[in-house]
Design an enzyme around this catalytic site. Structure first.
Site, short mmCIF file in Angstrom:
data_model
loop_
_atom_site.label_atom_id
_atom_site.label_comp_id
_atom_site.label_asym_id
_atom_site.label_seq_id
_atom_site.Cartn_x
_atom_site.Cartn_y
_atom_site.Cartn_z
N SER A 82 -33.39 -5.62 -16.44
CA SER A 82 -32.06 -5.82 -16.34
C SER A 82 -31.25 -6.87 -15.49
O SER A 82 -31.69 -7.73 -15.10
CB SER A 82 -31.08 -4.62 -16.89
OG SER A 82 -29.89 -4.87 -17.64
N HIS A 248 -33.36 -1.28 -24.59
CA HIS A 248 -33.17 -1.97 -23.43
C HIS A 248 -33.74 -0.94 -22.29
O HIS A 248 -34.27 -1.44 -21.11
CB HIS A 248 -31.62 -2.22 -23.15
CG HIS A 248 -31.15 -2.79 -21.92
ND1 HIS A 248 -31.85 -4.10 -21.48
CD2 HIS A 248 -30.68 -2.36 -20.66
CE1 HIS A 248 -31.40 -4.40 -20.36
NE2 HIS A 248 -30.52 -3.60 -20.03
#
Length: 271
Positions: A82, A248
């Protein structure tokens, strides 16, 4: 930056995402330590690293290279998730001679729309005066619309601090009552101030020609077909892998598959 290093072999640096710390990629570190020297870092404004008033990717890339210098590492494989993925991508573009290969987990070199408003609202509205314990903090986060998994992750950054209340007018008085309060280990104000920089992507006109791996969760919208052109423009020697049934948080949801993909890539890249 605060860091921990274990293992022997070619150097690998692991960089966590927004709101995290060096423990986020610990499972990957343990999988790699038999064949690599693995350094996990706390990104500035997170964990035990310094708090920065100004935070952007060029400065973060410079700080990462400064850490390599302090550890006498000429070149390292970089792995980031991320926000950490953007940090390692920026480092590869700005300091390619210091990067052996790069892995970006569920992130692309693009600007994203804001998507953390609910989280910031929950974090900033949580009472830290001791009136709410950890169980109450979780209840608060859920009531503010944060899912339980994310809330548990965020609350890892909540720590107890001792404060003194009830002091008299004399500034040297020691007659106050000591109470337990809470504080965020992360620099929440600094992250809010830097948020536009962190969701953006300021680096243009540069390419990294070394081996690059993008790993995405197939249930995540952080890396999509719409991002392919931007990825290829700056990282032409790229491989793209998808992990089924992962979002994610792919490294936590599917750790065995994620760790194996990273290890196979590092083994095949030049050491």
């Amino acid at each position: 930056m605060h860091y921990q290093t274990r293992g022997q072999g070619p150097d690998v640096v692991l960089v966590h995402g927004l709101f995290g710390d060096l423990d986020n990629l610990k499972s990957l570190a343990q999988a790699l330590e038999a064949n690599f020297r693995v350094t996990r870092i706390d990104v500035p404004n997170h964990g035990q690293s310094p708090h920065w008033e100004h935070m952007d990717y060029p400065r973060l890339a410079g700080a990462l290279v400064s850490l390599l210098d302090s550890l006498d590492i000429a070149k390292a494989h970089l792995v980031g998730h991320s926000m950490g993925g953007k940090i390692v991508l920026a480092t590869a573009l700005l300091f390619p001679e210091r990067v052996a290969s790069v892995v970006a987990a569920d992130i692309a070199p693009v600007a994203y729309p804001p998507r953390h408003q609910t989280v910031f609202n929950a974090l900033t509205s949580l009472p830290l005066d001791g009136s709410v314990d950890r169980k109450g903090a979780l209840t608060h986060m859920l009531a503010k619309g944060v899912d339980e998994g994310t809330a548990q992750f965020l609350l890892k950054s909540l720590r107890r601090v001792e404060a003194t209340t009830g002091l008299g007018s004399d500034s040297n008085s020691e007659t106050g009552t000591k109470v337990n309060q809470f504080a965020w280990r992360m620099n929440l104000d600094g992250l809010i101030a830097a948020y536009d920089e962190l969701i953006g992507w300021p680096i243009e006109g540069k390419r990294y020609l070394g081996d690059t791996l993008f790993i995405r969760g197939d249930e995540s919208d952080y890396v999509t077909a719409a991002h392919k052109e931007a990825i290829l423009a700056q990282f032409p020697a790229v491989q793209l892998k998808s992990i089924g049934g992962a979002g994610h948080w792919l490294h936590a949801q599917k750790p065995a598959i994620f760790n194996r993909l990273v290890q196979n890539f590092l083994d095949s890249s030049g050491n």
